[in-house]
Motif scaffolding. Structure first.
Motif, PDB file in Angstrom:
ATOM      1  N   GLY A   1     -30.422 -37.556  15.384  1.00 10.55           N
ATOM      2  CA  GLY A   1     -31.509 -38.477  15.047  1.00 10.55           C
ATOM      3  C   GLY A   1     -32.823 -37.719  15.147  1.00 10.55           C
ATOM      4  O   GLY A   1     -32.972 -36.637  14.586  1.00 10.55           O
ATOM      5  N   ASP A   2     -33.769 -38.253  15.906  1.00  9.22           N
ATOM      6  CA  ASP A   2     -35.056 -37.593  16.110  1.00  9.22           C
ATOM      7  C   ASP A   2     -35.061 -36.691  17.336  1.00  9.22           C
ATOM      8  O   ASP A   2     -36.066 -36.057  17.636  1.00  9.22           O
ATOM      9  CB  ASP A   2     -36.171 -38.649  16.272  1.00  9.22           C
ATOM     10  N   HIS A   3     -33.949 -36.627  18.052  1.00  5.20           N
ATOM     11  CA  HIS A   3     -33.866 -35.877  19.308  1.00  5.20           C
ATOM     12  C   HIS A   3     -33.392 -34.447  19.055  1.00  5.20           C
ATOM     13  O   HIS A   3     -32.371 -34.229  18.405  1.00  5.20           O
ATOM     14  CB  HIS A   3     -32.892 -36.583  20.258  1.00  5.20           C
ATOM     15  N   VAL A   4     -34.116 -33.456  19.575  1.00  6.48           N
ATOM     16  CA  VAL A   4     -33.678 -32.059  19.504  1.00  6.48           C
ATOM     17  C   VAL A   4     -32.725 -31.816  20.671  1.00  6.48           C
ATOM     18  O   VAL A   4     -33.065 -32.033  21.828  1.00  6.48           O
ATOM     19  CB  VAL A   4     -34.875 -31.087  19.577  1.00  6.48           C
ATOM     20  N   GLU A   5     -31.511 -31.382  20.338  1.00  2.13           N
ATOM     21  CA  GLU A   5     -30.476 -31.166  21.346  1.00  2.13           C
ATOM     22  C   GLU A   5     -30.589 -29.764  21.957  1.00  2.13           C
ATOM     23  O   GLU A   5     -30.997 -28.819  21.280  1.00  2.13           O
ATOM     24  CB  GLU A   5     -29.085 -31.328  20.721  1.00  2.13           C
ATOM     25  N   PRO A   6     -30.189 -29.597  23.216  1.00  2.43           N
ATOM     26  CA  PRO A   6     -30.206 -28.282  23.854  1.00  2.43           C
ATOM     27  C   PRO A   6     -28.943 -27.483  23.527  1.00  2.43           C
ATOM     28  O   PRO A   6     -28.130 -27.174  24.394  1.00  2.43           O
ATOM     29  CB  PRO A   6     -30.293 -28.624  25.346  1.00  2.43           C
ATOM     30  N   ALA A   7     -28.774 -27.153  22.264  1.00  6.25           N
ATOM     31  CA  ALA A   7     -27.577 -26.459  21.803  1.00  6.25           C
ATOM     32  C   ALA A   7     -27.707 -24.958  22.032  1.00  6.25           C
ATOM     33  O   ALA A   7     -28.750 -24.369  21.744  1.00  6.25           O
ATOM     34  CB  ALA A   7     -27.359 -26.738  20.322  1.00  6.25           C
ATOM     35  N   SER A   8     -26.640 -24.331  22.543  1.00  5.41           N
ATOM     36  CA  SER A   8     -26.660 -22.894  22.787  1.00  5.41           C
ATOM     37  C   SER A   8     -25.241 -22.341  22.818  1.00  5.41           C
ATOM     38  O   SER A   8     -24.379 -22.898  23.495  1.00  5.41           O
ATOM     39  CB  SER A   8     -27.348 -22.577  24.115  1.00  5.41           C
ATOM     40  N   TYR A   9     -25.019 -21.256  22.101  1.00  2.00           N
ATOM     41  CA  TYR A   9     -23.731 -20.569  22.176  1.00  2.00           C
ATOM     42  C   TYR A   9     -23.544 -19.905  23.543  1.00  2.00           C
ATOM     43  O   TYR A   9     -22.422 -19.570  23.917  1.00  2.00           O
ATOM     44  CB  TYR A   9     -23.609 -19.518  21.074  1.00  2.00           C
ATOM     45  N   ALA A  10     -24.628 -19.724  24.284  1.00  5.22           N
ATOM     46  CA  ALA A  10     -24.533 -19.117  25.619  1.00  5.22           C
ATOM     47  C   ALA A  10     -23.814 -20.022  26.613  1.00  5.22           C
ATOM     48  O   ALA A  10     -23.423 -19.571  27.679  1.00  5.22           O
ATOM     49  CB  ALA A  10     -25.926 -18.767  26.142  1.00  5.22           C
ATOM     50  N   ASN A  11     -23.610 -21.277  26.266  1.00  6.54           N
ATOM     51  CA  ASN A  11     -22.929 -22.196  27.172  1.00  6.54           C
ATOM     52  C   ASN A  11     -21.415 -22.133  26.952  1.00  6.54           C
ATOM     53  O   ASN A  11     -20.724 -23.143  26.922  1.00  6.54           O
ATOM     54  CB  ASN A  11     -23.469 -23.614  27.001  1.00  6.54           C
ATOM     55  N   PHE A  12     -20.899 -20.906  26.813  1.00  4.03           N
ATOM     56  CA  PHE A  12     -19.464 -20.698  26.627  1.00  4.03           C
ATOM     57  C   PHE A  12     -18.746 -20.777  27.966  1.00  4.03           C
ATOM     58  O   PHE A  12     -19.343 -20.569  29.019  1.00  4.03           O
ATOM     59  CB  PHE A  12     -19.192 -19.346  25.950  1.00  4.03           C
ATOM     60  N   ALA A  13     -17.463 -21.061  27.911  1.00  3.32           N
ATOM     61  CA  ALA A  13     -16.619 -21.096  29.116  1.00  3.32           C
ATOM     62  C   ALA A  13     -15.661 -19.918  29.062  1.00  3.32           C
ATOM     63  O   ALA A  13     -15.052 -19.647  28.023  1.00  3.32           O
ATOM     64  CB  ALA A  13     -15.836 -22.401  29.193  1.00  3.32           C
ATOM     65  N   ILE A  14     -15.545 -19.212  30.181  1.00  2.93           N
ATOM     66  CA  ILE A  14     -14.670 -18.053  30.284  1.00  2.93           C
ATOM     67  C   ILE A  14     -13.442 -18.451  31.092  1.00  2.93           C
ATOM     68  O   ILE A  14     -13.564 -18.963  32.210  1.00  2.93           O
ATOM     69  CB  ILE A  14     -15.383 -16.886  31.001  1.00  2.93           C
ATOM     70  N   THR A  15     -12.254 -18.207  30.544  1.00  2.00           N
ATOM     71  CA  THR A  15     -11.010 -18.420  31.283  1.00  2.00           C
ATOM     72  C   THR A  15     -10.323 -17.061  31.458  1.00  2.00           C
ATOM     73  O   THR A  15     -10.851 -16.039  31.024  1.00  2.00           O
ATOM     74  CB  THR A  15     -10.075 -19.396  30.547  1.00  2.00           C
ATOM     75  N   SER A  16      -9.174 -17.043  32.051  1.00  2.00           N
ATOM     76  CA  SER A  16      -8.465 -15.779  32.296  1.00  2.00           C
ATOM     77  C   SER A  16      -8.164 -15.016  31.009  1.00  2.00           C
ATOM     78  O   SER A  16      -8.181 -13.788  30.998  1.00  2.00           O
ATOM     79  CB  SER A  16      -7.150 -16.045  33.026  1.00  2.00           C
TER      80      SER A  16
END
Length: 134
Positions: free
Chosen positions: A61-76
């Motif tokens: 909508g009119d809201h800018v989201e805090p999107a970032s590829y840096a928010n990845f999750a690392i598993t084994s």
């Protein structure tokens, strides 16, 4: 943004003295100045910087989201990178994959988690045991 600036949207240590930071992907990128400032400060402190693209301006909508590829999750064995239906998604996933050559890396839609105020890294963090009290 509604995350109050969660650091895992901006900076992630990916190896000793090596910091992953986003870089702006367009003139309308809402965090361009923040990314440039973080890079300058990290390099001034002697930290090696590896950059990944930003998804750019992501809105709901009119809201800018805090999107970032840096928010990845690392598993084994796997790294899961949020995607946002951005033209930069494939480049973002590929850039994160280069940081973790010993793991498979996939991109998955991050919209639902983003709407709740975070990303895959945020959602993968520790939860206190039942009955725990501070």
């Amino acid at each position: 943004d509604h995350t109050d600036g969660h650091v895992d949207n901006l900076a992630r240590f990916v190896a000793p003295n090596t910091l992953c930071l986003p870089r702006a992907t367009g003139k309308d990128d809402p965090n361009a100045a923040i990314y440039a400032d973080a890079k300058a400060r990290a390099e001034a402190a002697g930290v090696t910087v590896k950059q990944i693209p930003s998804p750019g301006r992501v809105t709901s909508g009119d809201h800018v989201e805090p999107a970032s590829y840096a928010n990845f999750a690392i598993t084994s064995h796997l790294v899961v990178v949020p995607t946002f239906d951005s033209p930069h998604d494939a480049e973002g996933v590929a850039a994160v994959a280069e940081l973790f050559p010993d793991r498979a890396t996939i991109g998955l839609p991050g919209d639902a988690v983003l709407a709740g105020g975070g990303g895959f890294h945020c959602a993968s963090q520790q939860m206190p045991a039942a009955g725990w009290r501070p």
